[in-house]
Design a protein around this motif. Structure first.
Motif, short mmCIF file in Angstrom:
data_model
loop_
_atom_site.label_atom_id
_atom_site.label_comp_id
_atom_site.label_asym_id
_atom_site.label_seq_id
_atom_site.Cartn_x
_atom_site.Cartn_y
_atom_site.Cartn_z
N MET A 1 0.82 -1.21 0.00
CA MET A 1 0.00 0.00 0.00
C MET A 1 0.86 1.27 0.00
O MET A 1 0.53 2.25 -0.64
CB MET A 1 -0.92 -0.01 1.22
CG MET A 1 -1.87 1.17 1.29
SD MET A 1 -2.99 1.26 -0.15
CE MET A 1 -4.02 -0.16 0.20
N LEU A 2 1.98 1.21 0.74
CA LEU A 2 2.88 2.37 0.78
C LEU A 2 3.40 2.71 -0.61
O LEU A 2 3.42 3.88 -1.01
CB LEU A 2 4.04 2.09 1.73
CG LEU A 2 5.16 3.15 1.74
CD1 LEU A 2 4.63 4.49 2.23
CD2 LEU A 2 6.33 2.67 2.59
N THR A 3 3.81 1.69 -1.35
CA THR A 3 4.35 1.96 -2.68
C THR A 3 3.29 2.53 -3.61
O THR A 3 3.60 3.36 -4.47
CB THR A 3 4.93 0.67 -3.28
OG1 THR A 3 3.92 -0.35 -3.29
CG2 THR A 3 6.13 0.18 -2.50
N ALA A 4 2.04 2.11 -3.45
CA ALA A 4 0.97 2.64 -4.29
C ALA A 4 0.75 4.12 -4.01
O ALA A 4 0.58 4.93 -4.93
CB ALA A 4 -0.32 1.86 -4.06
N VAL A 5 0.76 4.50 -2.73
CA VAL A 5 0.60 5.91 -2.36
C VAL A 5 1.76 6.73 -2.90
O VAL A 5 1.58 7.83 -3.46
CB VAL A 5 0.50 6.05 -0.83
CG1 VAL A 5 0.49 7.52 -0.42
CG2 VAL A 5 -0.75 5.36 -0.31
N VAL A 6 2.97 6.19 -2.77
CA VAL A 6 4.15 6.88 -3.30
C VAL A 6 4.05 7.02 -4.81
O VAL A 6 4.42 8.06 -5.38
CB VAL A 6 5.43 6.12 -2.91
CG1 VAL A 6 6.65 6.70 -3.62
CG2 VAL A 6 5.64 6.17 -1.41
N GLY A 7 3.52 6.00 -5.48
CA GLY A 7 3.37 6.06 -6.93
C GLY A 7 2.44 7.18 -7.36
O GLY A 7 2.72 7.89 -8.34
N VAL A 8 1.33 7.35 -6.65
CA VAL A 8 0.39 8.43 -6.97
C VAL A 8 1.05 9.79 -6.77
O VAL A 8 0.96 10.69 -7.62
CB VAL A 8 -0.88 8.31 -6.12
CG1 VAL A 8 -1.79 9.51 -6.33
CG2 VAL A 8 -1.62 7.01 -6.45
N ILE A 9 1.73 9.95 -5.63
CA ILE A 9 2.40 11.22 -5.34
C ILE A 9 3.53 11.48 -6.33
O ILE A 9 3.73 12.61 -6.81
CB ILE A 9 2.94 11.22 -3.90
CG1 ILE A 9 1.79 11.09 -2.90
CG2 ILE A 9 3.75 12.48 -3.61
CD1 ILE A 9 2.24 10.91 -1.47
N PHE A 10 4.24 10.43 -6.67
CA PHE A 10 5.37 10.54 -7.60
C PHE A 10 4.91 11.00 -8.98
O PHE A 10 5.49 11.92 -9.57
CB PHE A 10 6.08 9.20 -7.69
CG PHE A 10 7.08 9.08 -8.80
CD1 PHE A 10 8.17 9.92 -8.86
CD2 PHE A 10 6.92 8.12 -9.79
CE1 PHE A 10 9.09 9.82 -9.88
CE2 PHE A 10 7.84 8.01 -10.81
CZ PHE A 10 8.93 8.86 -10.86
#
Length: 280
Positions: A1-10
């Motif tokens: 889930m953390l990587t998905a949130v980072v992906g959206v922000i990125f």
């Protein structure tokens, strides 16, 4: 889930940075700093995706694709955006390019991680067989063919997108123009070609890791505001776009995707070997 949130922000962050950089390309220092920020963000995000999960790469591509789809569905397309830098960003086609590369790259990273795990299992079996008296270990298959094919595969995907996308995309996002089936087909083929270029990292990352820096070097003279000879090279090679700023950003993302898949493969191999050696 953390990587998905980072992906959206990125995806959101680098799109904003690219829009700001492309809005004032004559300022060498500003453009260089913004592209440098894109490079740092891409490197950090890629390291996280490679070490944790390729879901972040998938989220990056889906976020960019969702933003691009909203523009396509708007009645007046890019003109519906309020800020000038946002309209400039959409007109470059970078969001669609970002979506294609990272969606393909997420698949490539996922398969590269699995391939690394398979390599780890093979390396462990090879070591065990080598310790057995009277046994001749079978060497692992050569990956030379994958490396040799990766570069033309990536170049072909980018070349096809460079030929089709500028001619069709600008008309597709222009206000008052009805998007016909041929125009949409050209955009779709370009998107698939970009995704294929990103997904090629599953077999070998050499093509992406080599092509990315080359694109940056080609864009460098134009970005230097004629301080480096060859400032008209980009406009001659790509008369319909993208410009040097977008070309450099594409090179950065392609390079990041290549190194991400490379790190994912190494991570998968290391994890598989660690589990086998510990007896898990």
């Amino acid at each position: 889930m953390l990587t998905a949130v980072v992906g959206v922000i990125f995806a959101t962050s680098i799109s904003v940075l690219l829009g700001l950089a492309d809005a004032a390309p004559s300022s060498v220092l500003r453009t260089g700093l913004l592209l440098g920020a894109i490079l740092l963000l891409s490197s950090a995000a890629t390291a996280l995706f490679a070490g944790r999960s390729s879901l972040g790469a998938l989220a990056t591509g889906l976020t960019a694709l969702a933003a691009q789809s909203m523009v396509f569905m708007a009645p007046i397309h890019a003109s519906s955006l309020s800020d000038e830098w946002m309209r400039k960003l959409i007109s470059t086609g970078f969001m669609l390019i970002l979506a294609g590369l990272w969606l393909g790259g997420s698949w490539g990273m996922r398969l590269a991680r699995r391939a690394g795990q398979a390599q780890g299992h093979a390396a462990f079996r090879l070591t065990e067989a080598d310790r057995t008296v009277g046994s001749t270990p079978t060497p692992p298959p050569s990956r030379r063919r994958d490396h040799l094919l990766s570069l033309p595969w990536v170049v072909a995907g980018l070349a096809l997108a460079a030929f089709l996308l500028p001619r069709s995309y600008l008309r597709a996002v222009a206000p008052g123009i009805q998007t016909g089936p041929l125009m949409l087909a050209a955009v779709l083929v370009s998107f698939v070609a970009l995704a294929a270029a990103g997904a090629s990292t599953a077999q070998s990352t050499l093509g992406a890791r080599v092509t990315g820096p080359i694109l940056i070097l080609v864009a460098a003279p134009a970005l230097s505001n004629d301080m480096i000879p060859g400032g008209h090279l980009v406009s001659r090679l790509l008369p319909y776009g993208p410009d040097a700023v977008v070309l450099a950003a594409i090179g950065i993302e392609l390079m990041a995707i290549g190194w991400g898949a490379h790190m994912a493969r190494r991570q998968g191999r290391a994890n598989a070997l660690a589990r086998l050696r510990s007896g898990v």
